[in-house]
Motif scaffolding. Structure first.
Motif, PDB file in Angstrom:
ATOM      1  N   LYS A  56      71.466  34.931  10.905  1.00  0.00           N
ATOM      2  CA  LYS A  56      72.389  35.644  11.785  1.00  0.00           C
ATOM      3  C   LYS A  56      73.833  35.426  11.343  1.00  0.00           C
ATOM      4  O   LYS A  56      74.624  36.360  11.310  1.00  0.00           O
ATOM      5  N   ARG A  57      74.175  34.188  10.991  1.00  0.00           N
ATOM      6  CA  ARG A  57      75.550  33.896  10.587  1.00  0.00           C
ATOM      7  C   ARG A  57      75.926  34.662   9.321  1.00  0.00           C
ATOM      8  O   ARG A  57      76.995  35.270   9.235  1.00  0.00           O
ATOM      9  N   VAL A  58      75.044  34.634   8.328  1.00  0.00           N
ATOM     10  CA  VAL A  58      75.354  35.294   7.052  1.00  0.00           C
ATOM     11  C   VAL A  58      75.407  36.815   7.235  1.00  0.00           C
ATOM     12  O   VAL A  58      76.276  37.475   6.671  1.00  0.00           O
ATOM     13  N   CYS A  59      74.517  37.353   8.049  1.00  0.00           N
ATOM     14  CA  CYS A  59      74.564  38.798   8.305  1.00  0.00           C
ATOM     15  C   CYS A  59      75.864  39.167   9.005  1.00  0.00           C
ATOM     16  O   CYS A  59      76.501  40.171   8.660  1.00  0.00           O
ATOM     17  N   THR A  60      76.271  38.358   9.974  1.00  0.00           N
ATOM     18  CA  THR A  60      77.508  38.632  10.703  1.00  0.00           C
ATOM     19  C   THR A  60      78.706  38.592   9.756  1.00  0.00           C
ATOM     20  O   THR A  60      79.566  39.475   9.774  1.00  0.00           O
ATOM     21  N   GLU A  61      78.738  37.566   8.890  1.00  0.00           N
ATOM     22  CA  GLU A  61      79.855  37.417   7.959  1.00  0.00           C
ATOM     23  C   GLU A  61      79.927  38.571   6.964  1.00  0.00           C
ATOM     24  O   GLU A  61      80.990  38.913   6.470  1.00  0.00           O
ATOM     25  N   ASN A  62      78.774  39.159   6.651  1.00  0.00           N
ATOM     26  CA  ASN A  62      78.727  40.219   5.650  1.00  0.00           C
ATOM     27  C   ASN A  62      78.589  41.605   6.260  1.00  0.00           C
ATOM     28  O   ASN A  62      78.311  42.574   5.558  1.00  0.00           O
ATOM     29  N   ASP A  63      78.756  41.682   7.591  1.00  0.00           N
ATOM     30  CA  ASP A  63      78.693  42.959   8.287  1.00  0.00           C
ATOM     31  C   ASP A  63      77.373  43.679   8.048  1.00  0.00           C
ATOM     32  O   ASP A  63      77.324  44.889   7.813  1.00  0.00           O
ATOM     33  N   ILE A  64      76.290  42.919   8.084  1.00  0.00           N
ATOM     34  CA  ILE A  64      74.948  43.481   7.929  1.00  0.00           C
ATOM     35  C   ILE A  64      74.300  43.491   9.313  1.00  0.00           C
ATOM     36  O   ILE A  64      74.273  42.469   9.998  1.00  0.00           O
ATOM     37  N   ALA A  65      73.797  44.632   9.711  1.00  0.00           N
ATOM     38  CA  ALA A  65      73.200  44.747  11.043  1.00  0.00           C
ATOM     39  C   ALA A  65      71.911  43.931  11.125  1.00  0.00           C
ATOM     40  O   ALA A  65      71.061  43.992  10.235  1.00  0.00           O
ATOM     41  N   LEU A  66      71.797  43.151  12.192  1.00  0.00           N
ATOM     42  CA  LEU A  66      70.602  42.342  12.421  1.00  0.00           C
ATOM     43  C   LEU A  66      70.159  42.563  13.852  1.00  0.00           C
ATOM     44  O   LEU A  66      70.953  42.451  14.780  1.00  0.00           O
TER      45      LEU A  66
END
Length: 138
Positions: free
Chosen positions: A64-74
């Motif tokens: 979740k953290r890495v997706c949030t940082e990279n603007d990837i929808a999760l």
């Protein structure tokens, strides 16, 4: 619903390598219900990247953290079952699995604690693990 990722404090305890791959999906485009044009050409949504491990991180909180940082929808169901990463979901008759250090853990994503040096690979699979056997070996 409470999201356990909200409880993680930025106390660095090491590093882990994270990747997110939908490579198996590229072999099943005939049954993929989503927009093929949005898929990464090599199947890698997040190439293997070394990231900081925080105290009490699980495979889910890290993702979740890495997706949030990279603007990837999760998108998750029940706060721990990963349903959709970057728009790719089980509607395509597959599911997201995570492999840690070459093995599929017996625990659910939320309760699996990570340790310094772990290699975490999220893989979209159609037949549980046959099509990601390469991911487990590499």
């Amino acid at each position: 619903a409470h999201d356990p990722a909200d409880d993680i404090q930025p106390i660095v305890t090491g590093t882990v390598t994270l990747s997110v791959s939908c490579a198996a999906l590229l072999d099943h485009l005939d049954i993929y219900m989503g927009d093929v044009d949005t898929l990464p050409a090599d199947g890698m949504i997040i190439p293997a990247t070394e990231v900081e491990l925080y105290e009490n991180d699980t495979a889910y909180t890290l993702l979740k953290r890495v997706c949030t940082e990279n603007d990837i929808a999760l998108e998750v169901k029940l706060y721990d079952v990963v349903d959709r990463i970057d728009g790719i979901s089980p509607d395509s008759r597959g599911l997201w699995l995570f492999v840690i250090n070459g093995e599929i853990p017996p625990l659910d994503v939320q309760s699996y604690p990570l340790q310094d040096g772990d290699v975490v690979k999220w893989c979209f699979t159609f037949n549980l693990d046959e099509d990601i056997a390469d991911e487990q070996e590499n």
